[in-house]
Design a protein around this motif. Structure first.
Motif, PDB file in Angstrom:
ATOM      1  N   SER A  12     -35.448   0.514  46.485  1.00  0.00           N
ATOM      2  CA  SER A  12     -33.998   0.629  46.631  1.00  0.00           C
ATOM      3  C   SER A  12     -33.544   1.153  47.994  1.00  0.00           C
ATOM      4  CB  SER A  12     -33.427   1.534  45.530  1.00  0.00           C
ATOM      5  OG  SER A  12     -33.976   2.837  45.622  1.00  0.00           O
ATOM      6  N   SER A  13     -34.467   1.710  48.782  1.00  0.00           N
ATOM      7  CA  SER A  13     -34.062   2.258  50.076  1.00  0.00           C
ATOM      8  C   SER A  13     -35.257   2.367  51.011  1.00  0.00           C
ATOM      9  CB  SER A  13     -33.418   3.641  49.897  1.00  0.00           C
ATOM     10  OG  SER A  13     -34.364   4.564  49.377  1.00  0.00           O
ATOM     11  N   VAL A  37     -31.049   1.906  39.845  1.00  0.00           N
ATOM     12  CA  VAL A  37     -30.882   0.525  39.389  1.00  0.00           C
ATOM     13  C   VAL A  37     -29.597  -0.098  39.920  1.00  0.00           C
ATOM     14  CG1 VAL A  37     -29.690   1.133  37.234  1.00  0.00           C
ATOM     15  CG2 VAL A  37     -31.067  -0.961  37.354  1.00  0.00           C
ATOM     16  N   VAL A  38     -28.587   0.719  40.187  1.00  0.00           N
ATOM     17  CA  VAL A  38     -27.334   0.193  40.733  1.00  0.00           C
ATOM     18  C   VAL A  38     -27.580  -0.428  42.102  1.00  0.00           C
ATOM     19  CG1 VAL A  38     -25.023   0.784  41.537  1.00  0.00           C
ATOM     20  CG2 VAL A  38     -25.918   1.841  39.452  1.00  0.00           C
ATOM     21  N   LYS A  39     -28.316   0.282  42.945  1.00  0.00           N
ATOM     22  CA  LYS A  39     -28.639  -0.236  44.270  1.00  0.00           C
ATOM     23  C   LYS A  39     -29.519  -1.486  44.160  1.00  0.00           C
ATOM     24  CE  LYS A  39     -28.859  -0.532  48.714  1.00  0.00           C
ATOM     25  NZ  LYS A  39     -29.438   0.507  49.577  1.00  0.00           N
ATOM     26  N   GLN A  42     -27.510  -4.550  43.427  1.00  0.00           N
ATOM     27  CA  GLN A  42     -26.801  -5.018  44.622  1.00  0.00           C
ATOM     28  C   GLN A  42     -27.742  -5.809  45.531  1.00  0.00           C
ATOM     29  OE1 GLN A  42     -25.355  -1.337  46.286  1.00  0.00           O
ATOM     30  NE2 GLN A  42     -23.543  -1.278  44.977  1.00  0.00           N
ATOM     31  N   VAL A  43     -28.942  -5.276  45.695  1.00  0.00           N
ATOM     32  CA  VAL A  43     -29.953  -5.960  46.514  1.00  0.00           C
ATOM     33  C   VAL A  43     -30.305  -7.307  45.901  1.00  0.00           C
ATOM     34  CG1 VAL A  43     -32.353  -5.861  47.321  1.00  0.00           C
ATOM     35  CG2 VAL A  43     -30.912  -3.811  47.430  1.00  0.00           C
ATOM     36  N   LYS A  44     -30.438  -7.339  44.603  1.00  0.00           N
ATOM     37  CA  LYS A  44     -30.759  -8.581  43.887  1.00  0.00           C
ATOM     38  C   LYS A  44     -29.722  -9.665  44.150  1.00  0.00           C
ATOM     39  CE  LYS A  44     -30.698 -10.285  39.076  1.00  0.00           C
ATOM     40  NZ  LYS A  44     -31.869 -11.183  39.034  1.00  0.00           N
ATOM     41  N   ILE A  45     -28.459  -9.319  44.020  1.00  0.00           N
ATOM     42  CA  ILE A  45     -27.378 -10.285  44.222  1.00  0.00           C
ATOM     43  C   ILE A  45     -27.385 -10.819  45.656  1.00  0.00           C
ATOM     44  CG2 ILE A  45     -24.866 -10.553  44.324  1.00  0.00           C
ATOM     45  CD1 ILE A  45     -24.704  -8.491  42.026  1.00  0.00           C
ATOM     46  N   GLU A  46     -27.492  -9.913  46.615  1.00  0.00           N
ATOM     47  CA  GLU A  46     -27.448 -10.308  48.029  1.00  0.00           C
ATOM     48  C   GLU A  46     -28.620 -11.213  48.411  1.00  0.00           C
ATOM     49  OE1 GLU A  46     -27.333  -6.674  50.182  1.00  0.00           O
ATOM     50  OE2 GLU A  46     -25.379  -6.062  49.387  1.00  0.00           O
ATOM     51  N   LEU A  47     -29.826 -10.835  47.993  1.00  0.00           N
ATOM     52  CA  LEU A  47     -31.004 -11.590  48.418  1.00  0.00           C
ATOM     53  C   LEU A  47     -31.170 -12.904  47.659  1.00  0.00           C
ATOM     54  CD1 LEU A  47     -33.638  -8.747  48.984  1.00  0.00           C
ATOM     55  CD2 LEU A  47     -32.117  -9.852  50.632  1.00  0.00           C
ATOM     56  N   ILE A  53     -34.031 -17.178  45.844  1.00  0.00           N
ATOM     57  CA  ILE A  53     -35.243 -16.726  45.167  1.00  0.00           C
ATOM     58  C   ILE A  53     -34.860 -16.067  43.846  1.00  0.00           C
ATOM     59  CG2 ILE A  53     -36.558 -16.386  47.297  1.00  0.00           C
ATOM     60  CD1 ILE A  53     -35.852 -13.394  47.119  1.00  0.00           C
ATOM     61  N   ASP A  54     -35.868 -15.748  43.031  1.00  0.00           N
ATOM     62  CA  ASP A  54     -35.625 -15.079  41.755  1.00  0.00           C
ATOM     63  C   ASP A  54     -36.052 -13.624  41.869  1.00  0.00           C
ATOM     64  OD1 ASP A  54     -35.086 -15.028  38.803  1.00  0.00           O
ATOM     65  OD2 ASP A  54     -37.218 -14.503  38.772  1.00  0.00           O
ATOM     66  N   ILE A  55     -35.199 -12.716  41.432  1.00  0.00           N
ATOM     67  CA  ILE A  55     -35.505 -11.287  41.517  1.00  0.00           C
ATOM     68  C   ILE A  55     -35.337 -10.637  40.146  1.00  0.00           C
ATOM     69  CG2 ILE A  55     -34.884  -9.079  42.557  1.00  0.00           C
ATOM     70  CD1 ILE A  55     -33.906 -10.562  45.002  1.00  0.00           C
ATOM     71  N   ILE A  56     -36.357  -9.908  39.747  1.00  0.00           N
ATOM     72  CA  ILE A  56     -36.325  -9.126  38.516  1.00  0.00           C
ATOM     73  C   ILE A  56     -36.172  -7.659  38.889  1.00  0.00           C
ATOM     74  CG2 ILE A  56     -37.640  -8.391  36.485  1.00  0.00           C
ATOM     75  CD1 ILE A  56     -39.103 -11.099  36.645  1.00  0.00           C
ATOM     76  N   VAL A  57     -35.234  -6.975  38.281  1.00  0.00           N
ATOM     77  CA  VAL A  57     -35.000  -5.558  38.534  1.00  0.00           C
ATOM     78  C   VAL A  57     -35.490  -4.748  37.343  1.00  0.00           C
ATOM     79  CG1 VAL A  57     -33.210  -3.791  38.743  1.00  0.00           C
ATOM     80  CG2 VAL A  57     -33.059  -5.874  40.114  1.00  0.00           C
ATOM     81  N   LEU A  58     -36.321  -3.752  37.618  1.00  0.00           N
ATOM     82  CA  LEU A  58     -36.838  -2.877  36.560  1.00  0.00           C
ATOM     83  C   LEU A  58     -36.467  -1.429  36.863  1.00  0.00           C
ATOM     84  CD1 LEU A  58     -40.422  -4.382  36.044  1.00  0.00           C
ATOM     85  CD2 LEU A  58     -38.353  -4.839  34.716  1.00  0.00           C
ATOM     86  N   ASP A  59     -35.703  -0.837  35.975  1.00  0.00           N
ATOM     87  CA  ASP A  59     -35.259   0.545  36.101  1.00  0.00           C
ATOM     88  C   ASP A  59     -36.322   1.440  35.476  1.00  0.00           C
ATOM     89  OD1 ASP A  59     -33.957   2.938  36.219  1.00  0.00           O
ATOM     90  OD2 ASP A  59     -32.443   2.461  34.707  1.00  0.00           O
ATOM     91  N   LYS A  60     -37.220   1.982  36.303  1.00  0.00           N
ATOM     92  CA  LYS A  60     -38.321   2.781  35.783  1.00  0.00           C
ATOM     93  C   LYS A  60     -38.506   4.059  36.591  1.00  0.00           C
ATOM     94  CE  LYS A  60     -39.682  -0.144  32.580  1.00  0.00           C
ATOM     95  NZ  LYS A  60     -39.631   0.208  31.134  1.00  0.00           N
TER      96      LYS A  60
END
Length: 260
Positions: A12-13, A37-39, A42-47, A53-60
Motif C-alpha cells: 500500500s505504500s 485496504v482503502v489505499k 485505490q491502487v487497484k482501480i488506478e492500475l 491487468i487483474d488485481i486481487i486485494v487481500l486485507d490481511k
C-alpha cells in the motif's frame, strides 16, 4: 495475456507500492496484501484502468500467523497460482531493547520473520513442483551486523538474508530463483513509524524499487545497491564485530537526534 501473477506484501505504500507499479507496467496480474485496504482499492482501480491487468486485494494483518495460511488457502481454492512472491512487508522500532514493549517486539518478528517464512515455504513448494518461479525478499543493510537501538529489526533482517541465501541454493535446481535485496535507508514512512530520523544518504522508494526489480529479473541472489554500501560491508569484515555494532549504534543514535 499477462506475464503471470505476482503476490506483494506491504503493497500500500513505500517500496511495496513502487514495486507494484513496476510489475503492473510490465503486464503482470497482481495480488496485493496490506492492512490499509482503502489505499489498496485505490491502487487497484488506478492500475487496472491504466494497464488492463487483474488485481486481487487481500486485507490481511501479517502479524497474525493464520493470515498467511488464509492467503495461501484462498488462492489455492480459486486455482490462482503465484509466479512471483515479493515479501516486502516489514516493521521496525527504534529504542532500547529492554524498554521496548514486548508486544511490539513480537509484532516485528511475526511480520519480518514468521510471515515471510510461512509465505515463502507455502508458495515455493508449488513453484518447485512447477519448476518455475521467483521470490524477492526485502532485507536491509542491517542484515550484515547488529545495532543498538534497533536490535530486533536488524536481527530479523539477518534471518531474512541467511534464509534467502540458503534456499536460493536449494531451489536453483528446481527452476526457482531467490533474490534478497539489502538496501540502505529508503525515503518511506518506515522511519517515521519506527520512531527514527531519515538518513541524508536515503534513496527514493522509486529508485530502490527499480534496483530490486532489475535484480529479481536478472536472477541475482544477494543485492546491495550502491558502491558505497558494498564497500562499507566489505570493509566491516576486517573490523571486530563489537566495533561494527558500536559504530552502527552511534549512527542510529544520530538519526534519532535528527528526528528530534
Amino acid at each position: 495475456m499477462t506475464k503471470g501473477r505476482v503476490l506483494i506484501t506491504g503493497a500500500s505504500s513505500g517500496l511495496g507500492l513502487e514495486l507494484t507499479k513496476l510489475f503492473a507496467k510490465d503486464g503482470y496480474d497482481l495480488i496485493l496484501v496490506a492492512r490499509n485496504v482503502v489505499k489498496l482499492e485505490q491502487v487497484k482501480i488506478e492500475l487496472e484502468l491504466a494497464y488492463k491487468i487483474d488485481i486481487i486485494v487481500l486485507d490481511k494483518d501479517l502479524s497474525l500467523k493464520n493470515s498467511c495460511i488464509e492467503i495461501y488457502d484462498e488462492l489455492k481454492n480459486r486455482n490462482i497460482a503465484v509466479d512471483i512472491l515479493v515479501n516486502n512487508a516489514g516493521l521496525g522500532s527504534f529504542g532500547l531493547f529492554h524498554e521496548t514493549e514486548l508486544s511490539k517486539l513480537l509484532e516485528i518478528t511475526a511480520v519480518n520473520i514468521d510471515a515471510l517464512t510461512i509465505l515463502t515455504r507455502l508458495f515455493c513448494r508449488d513453484m518447485a513442483k512447477r519448476k518455475s518461479g521467483k521470490i524477492l525478499n526485502i532485507a536491509s543493510i542491517g542484515a550484515f551486523q547488529g545495532s543498538a537501538f534497533i536490535a530486533a529489526y536488524y536481527a530479523s533482517k539477518a534471518y531474512v538474508l541467511s534464509l534467502s541465501e540458503a534456499i536460493a541454493n536449494e531451489l536453483k535446481d528446481y527452476g526457482v530463483s531467490v533474490t534478497v535485496f539489502c538496501p540502505g535507508p529508503i525515503k518511506t514512512n518506515f522511519h517515521k513509524a519506527a520512531g527514527k530520523g531519515m538518513s541524508n544518504t536515503a534513496i527514493s522508494a522509486e529508485k530502490a524499487a527499480s534496483l530490486a526489480y532489475s535484480a529479481l529479473r536478472g536472477g541475482k541472489t544477494v543485492v546491495i545497491p550502491g558502491a558505497g554500501l558494498k564497500m562499507m560491508i566489505f570493509g566491516a569484515r576486517f573490523l571486530p564485530r563489537r566495533v561494527v555494532v558500536y559504530l552502527a549504534g552511534k549512527l542510529q543514535k544520530i538519526q534519532k537526534q535528527q528526528k528530534g
